[in-house]
Design an enzyme around this catalytic site. Structure first.
Site, PDB file in Angstrom:
ATOM      1  N   THR A 133       0.812  -1.212   0.000  1.00  0.00           N
ATOM      2  CA  THR A 133       0.000   0.000   0.000  1.00  0.00           C
ATOM      3  C   THR A 133       0.851   1.271   0.000  1.00  0.00           C
ATOM      4  O   THR A 133       2.017   1.248   0.332  1.00  0.00           O
ATOM      5  CB  THR A 133      -0.960   0.015   1.218  1.00  0.00           C
ATOM      6  OG1 THR A 133      -1.619  -1.218   1.272  1.00  0.00           O
ATOM      7  CG2 THR A 133      -1.974   1.101   1.125  1.00  0.00           C
ATOM      8  N   GLU A 143      -6.666  -8.682  -2.767  1.00  0.00           N
ATOM      9  CA  GLU A 143      -7.441  -7.958  -1.742  1.00  0.00           C
ATOM     10  C   GLU A 143      -8.484  -8.838  -1.059  1.00  0.00           C
ATOM     11  O   GLU A 143      -8.914  -8.538   0.059  1.00  0.00           O
ATOM     12  CB  GLU A 143      -8.130  -6.757  -2.407  1.00  0.00           C
ATOM     13  CG  GLU A 143      -8.255  -5.553  -1.511  1.00  0.00           C
ATOM     14  CD  GLU A 143      -6.917  -4.888  -1.258  1.00  0.00           C
ATOM     15  OE1 GLU A 143      -6.551  -4.746  -0.084  1.00  0.00           O
ATOM     16  OE2 GLU A 143      -6.213  -4.513  -2.219  1.00  0.00           O
TER      17      GLU A 143
HETATM   18  N1  GLU Z   1      -5.386  -4.541   2.174  1.00  0.00           N
HETATM   19  C1  GLU Z   1      -5.122  -3.559   3.178  1.00  0.00           C
HETATM   20  C2  GLU Z   1      -6.371  -2.821   3.551  1.00  0.00           C
HETATM   21  O1  GLU Z   1      -7.131  -2.492   2.703  1.00  0.00           O
HETATM   22  C3  GLU Z   1      -4.170  -2.545   2.718  1.00  0.00           C
HETATM   23  C4  GLU Z   1      -2.884  -3.166   2.420  1.00  0.00           C
HETATM   24  C5  GLU Z   1      -1.954  -2.941   3.517  1.00  0.00           C
HETATM   25  O2  GLU Z   1      -1.452  -1.848   3.682  1.00  0.00           O
HETATM   26  O3  GLU Z   1      -1.738  -3.912   4.221  1.00  0.00           O
HETATM   27  O4  GLU Z   1      -6.585  -2.546   4.671  1.00  0.00           O
END
Ligand code: GLU
Length: 624
Positions: free
Chosen positions: A427, A466
């Site tokens: 991210t 995701e």
């Molecule tokens: N999938 C994570 C979320 O949407 C974001 C990815 C991450 O920074 O771990 O919370």
């Protein structure tokens, strides 16, 4: 204007932007995009941008200098990050964008979270009645949600921007085509993923040229990515969600491009062309709370970020930092975060599938009730149960319910997806502002570092994983707000945040880091608003993150563990796990933020060290 240009170009801060301008004026140039030194802070006016990557920040500044607004600049930066930070974000993923529209004095959120394909079933994450080991789901076709990024960008630009995709994608096309110099962080990220990337011929071709990661100082190009961006620049989101790119995505997931010598099989996806064609970004009302005279906006479900940050702030508001020691306030920060996480894990899911008790979670009366669970002297020894925000609901949730709904229930039956989080490995967060006063706080992701590890052959981008953000209860029949369902968006922790005072913006911030995103945003707010640290110091300070894990422990960075505060907190029963370092760097989050100063200037900041340091720039001003 000329004077400003000279002033700016003599400082190191915008050296890249100026070099970039020169390069842009010579279209024949094929030399790599230069990498100037990083500056973590700049103060000035006319617009600002901060990202983890200097080329992305420079692209945002270039758009602002050309008359684009903060939304245009944020999308341009995201386009570049899809090339230079491709393991964190890209058009194979999604995000949440929070926008302040200065003219209208209102805040809107664009949810372009990935969705589960319509053929998705909760049973897909089980085998022999037990959840499939998550490490297997991570690298598979099964974990990929329908990407939201391109639709999100288009909606943002059409509704709130001043430029089209054809213009704002140009910096990304340029970097993909001409290439950029690879740094240690990029090499570390690639190296950690070599075994996964080798499974797929398409991924190895792009990210392991000659079978190995591109070394530090080597030039990385991604012509397939440039081609894909061109298709989107010319054809808009239709070019992505219908036609050749959509077909390639479906083929990739249902018939992954396995390398001939792949060491294992991967699970197949179930995404179909109609899933892509039907994808919609949602323009949503933000969530809002007040905190010591500030108004704090975040994004609501399906991300839990805005609700969890708001609830934790509402709990903390019951304590006066000036009237107690820093240790006593940190204790309350940790306990407030613990309680907020209990509720977020139990109750937040896609609002089109579950009734998220939004009013209750945001209610000040609920915070008063819930605060009674905080022992001012002792840390909770283990995971705490969720509270009952439903008793504080004002109205039934206005969100439409679909047929296959389940009630939100306590999260104790669920195996939290957060258990898989590897902080600071996924991210990225972008902040931009413009001369008209518009502000964007934007987090985008492909979930795990490198997403599902599969590059769409010939198109150069990694697909997300995701759907691992869904909860997978021990049994496929156990109810939970965040179980996988057809078309549903998995719960996120992404927390783009905007803070106002007397109706004017004061702060914009956000972070990567899985579920630590929430605590990183919260701790940065506490550091700046409660402890009075200057913004850069607030961002750089050692982190400690309490997320209501089963053992009750908080995760902390080494510098925090070595601090007198940590020792004093241990006396109160706090237990700490070591959250770093990862690859020589501290491990929780990587904030970018803007402070709007009373004199009309802005101070924009990026991490000085985490993730190798980020890049903050202003249109007019200097690195200070
Ligand atoms: N999938 C994570 C979320 O949407 C974001 C990815 C991450 O920074 O771990 O919370």
């Amino acid at each position: 204007m000329r004077r400003l240009f000279i002033a700016v170009c003599t400082g190191s801060l915008l050296a890249f932007a100026c070099a970039h301008d020169k390069a842009a004026s010579s279209p024949a140039s094929s030399s790599p995009v230069p990498t100037p030194p990083l500056t973590p802070q700049a103060t000035g006016q006319g617009g600002a941008a901060s990202t983890v990557d200097v080329r992305a920040t420079a692209a945002a500044i270039e758009i602002l200098k050309g008359g684009g607004n903060a939304v245009d600049a944020a999308v341009a930066a995201a386009g570049v990050l899809g090339v230079t930070d491709p393991y964190s974000c890209g058009i194979g993923g999604g995000g949440f964008m929070l926008i302040y529209l200065a003219d209208e004095k209102r805040v809107v959120a664009i949810d372009h979270r990935e969705t589960a394909p319509r053929a998705m079933s909760r049973e897909f994450f089980y085998e022999g009645g037990a959840p499939i080991p998550m490490m297997e789901v991570l690298t598979s076709g099964l974990s990929a949600g329908v990407p939201g990024m391109v639709r999100g960008w288009e909606v943002a630009l059409q509704r709130y921007g001043t430029r089209g995709l054809s213009e704002v994608l140009q910096p990304g096309i340029r970097v993909a085509e001409r290439g950029f110099e690879v740094d240690q962080f990029f090499v570390d990220q690639t190296t950690r993923n070599v075994d996964r990337f080798k499974l797929f011929s398409s991924t190895a071709r792009v990210y392991l040229p000659g079978g190995k990661p591109t070394p530090v100082g080597g030039i990385f190009t991604n012509p397939d990515m440039a081609k894909t961006y061109r298709l989107v620049a010319e054809g808009g989101s239709r070019a992505f969600y219908q036609g050749e790119i959509a077909r390639a995505i479906v083929d990739t997931l249902t018939n992954p491009p396995m390398a001939p010598d792949a060491s294992r099989k991967v699970r197949l996806g179930v995404m179909q062309l109609a899933d892509l064609e039907d994808y919609e970004a949602r323009v949503r009302e933000p969530v809002k709370t007040t905190y010591r005279g500030y108004t704090v906006y975040g994004v609501g479900a399906p991300t839990s970020g805005g609700l969890a940050v708001s609830l934790a702030l509402n709990l903390l508001e019951g304590y006066e930092p000036a009237s107690m020691s820093r240790v006593d306030f940190l204790h309350r920060y940790l306990e407030s975060s613990r309680l907020a996480f209990a509720d977020r894990t139990a109750y937040v899911g896609d609002p089109e599938y579950v009734d998220v008790p939004v009013d209750g979670l945001l209610s000040k009366a609920y915070a008063i009730e819930r605060r009674k669970a905080i022992d001012p002297a002792r840390a909770a020894p283990r995971e705490v149960p969720a509270g009952n925000p439903f008793a504080f609901q004002v109205d039934p949730s206005p969100a439409p319910r679909m047929a296959a709904t389940v009630p939100a229930v306590m999260g104790s039956a669920a195996l939290a997806a957060a258990e898989l989080d590897t902080p600071d490995r996924e991210t990225t967060h972008i902040v931009t502002s413009d001369k008209a006063g518009n502000v964007v706080s934007y987090t985008c992701t492909i979930e795990f570092e490198g997403g599902d590890g599969i590059v769409v052959p010939g198109y150069g981008f990694l697909l997300n994983n995701e759907l691992t953000d869904f909860d997978v209860p021990k049994s496929p029949t156990a109810p939970h707000a965040n179980i996988p369902e057809p078309g549903k968006r998995p719960r996120s922790s992404i927390s783009p945040t905007l803070v106002f005072k007397d109706g004017a913006p004061v702060l914009a911030l956000g972070s990567p880091g899985g579920s630590t995103i929430i605590t990183t945003v919260l701790q940065t707010l506490v550091n700046h608003l409660d402890f009075g640290m200057p913004l850069l110091e607030a961002v750089a300070a050692p982190r400690v993150s309490q997320r209501n894990s089963a053992d009750g422990a908080s995760q902390a960075e080494p510098e925090f563990l070595a601090s007198p505060e940590a020792a004093a907190l241990k006396e109160k029963g706090h237990v700490f796990g070591n959250a770093g370092p990862v690859a020589g760097m501290n491990a929780i989050g990587a904030v970018t933020a803007i402070r709007f100063n009373p004199d009309g200037t802005v101070t924009v900041v990026a991490e000085p060290k985490r993730r190798g340091g980020g890049s903050a720039m202003v249109v007019e001003g200097a690195a200070k």
